[in-house]
Motif scaffolding. Sequence first.
Motif, short mmCIF file in Angstrom:
data_model
loop_
_atom_site.label_atom_id
_atom_site.label_comp_id
_atom_site.label_asym_id
_atom_site.label_seq_id
_atom_site.Cartn_x
_atom_site.Cartn_y
_atom_site.Cartn_z
N ARG A 307 35.60 36.21 37.55
CA ARG A 307 36.46 37.33 37.95
C ARG A 307 37.73 36.83 38.62
NH1 ARG A 307 37.18 41.07 42.33
NH2 ARG A 307 35.60 40.06 43.63
N LEU A 308 37.59 35.79 39.46
CA LEU A 308 38.77 35.22 40.13
C LEU A 308 39.76 34.69 39.09
CD1 LEU A 308 40.35 34.27 42.62
CD2 LEU A 308 38.95 32.18 42.60
N PHE A 309 39.25 33.91 38.13
CA PHE A 309 40.13 33.37 37.08
C PHE A 309 40.84 34.49 36.33
CE2 PHE A 309 37.34 29.33 36.46
CZ PHE A 309 37.79 28.84 37.67
N ASN A 310 40.08 35.52 35.99
CA ASN A 310 40.64 36.63 35.22
C ASN A 310 41.76 37.33 36.01
OD1 ASN A 310 40.56 38.50 32.90
ND2 ASN A 310 39.85 39.97 34.44
N GLU A 311 41.53 37.52 37.29
CA GLU A 311 42.51 38.25 38.09
C GLU A 311 43.73 37.39 38.43
OE1 GLU A 311 40.50 40.26 41.29
OE2 GLU A 311 39.31 41.47 39.88
N ILE A 312 43.55 36.07 38.49
CA ILE A 312 44.72 35.20 38.62
C ILE A 312 45.58 35.33 37.37
CG2 ILE A 312 45.48 32.78 38.71
CD1 ILE A 312 43.02 32.20 40.44
#
Length: 360
Positions: A307-312
């Motif tokens: 989720r962090l990667f996606n939101e970055i």
Amino acid sequence: MVESRLIGPVRVVGAGLLGTSIGLGLSARGIDVILADASPTNLSLAIDYGAGRAATPGDAPQLIVVCVPPDVTADIVARELEAFPDAIVTDVASVKLAPLTELRERGADVSRYIGSHPLAGRERGGPLAGRADLFIGRPWVVAAHDDISYQRATAIDDLILDLGATLVEMTPEEHDKGVALVSHVPQVVATLMARRLTDAPASALNLAGQGLRDVTRVAASDPELWVQILGANPAPVRQILLALREDLDRFIGALADPAAPGARRQVAEEIAGGNTGVARLPGKHGQDRRYASLTVMVDDTPGQLARLFNEIGEAGVNLEDLRLEHSPGAQIGLAEISILPEAVSRLTIELAARGWRIVG
């Protein structure tokens, strides 16, 4: 299928990680790869995974790649040179001067041999760890010498370029001094530091963070292999270790009485010297001043890192590098991400708005 520079066949002797990866990469380009290994199990596994085929009578390889341990490299290269008098032979051992010297002493035809070394690997070995893309973007040294012509050595250049690696030309002496500094001595230092942990109390080990893990990561390496590597490259390694001992003596002297005149300055200068050295490392793994760091707390639950990667990505920011550190005794981790400096403020605001906790 991507067009290959090599014509083939290519014979790969040794179906471990490197040999299998070479076979997979060349087979994907349509090259006829012949596999050989002293272990029938390794050979069968590499063939089953598509790295090549078994040898047959009448094979006439264009190029032979020897992927065996350093202590038998010269033996196998000499055998292959004799068995296939029309083939060019290379090896991928991590030392280059010792095999060449031994081959010359044996009277082998080194006009058809040139050593090489791909600086690529994985934490695991063996054919099951092989990957066709293992060498993409990685340096691959060709250790040139005067007994082979540039025209004859072209096949080795073609091998390197076909596998997506970056060709680097060095003499055997330059190579061995270089890997002593960037690979062999770091292995020794990591090993000696990790030995300090053997009898350490659990209360101390529970305090370990990413710094200790970074320093000791390679200490889990195979002792038998490293006995061979260090035994084949002792002089450059010893020279660097002697200089390192002098560095340690200066540091130890400064710590004997930290309040003594000049002691703190000595410590500061040693630390600053380390800053200067690490800043010279190429690419993202050095302290590249083009990038800034942002540390995000991540719950240690499935899907959070994704989720962090996606939101970055949704924030329009490119993730340049990542380092993870787990917090002992807590269900959280720290994700240290490297991004362009001009994106730090914007990404901090974006992630905070999405509920992420930013450290500092």
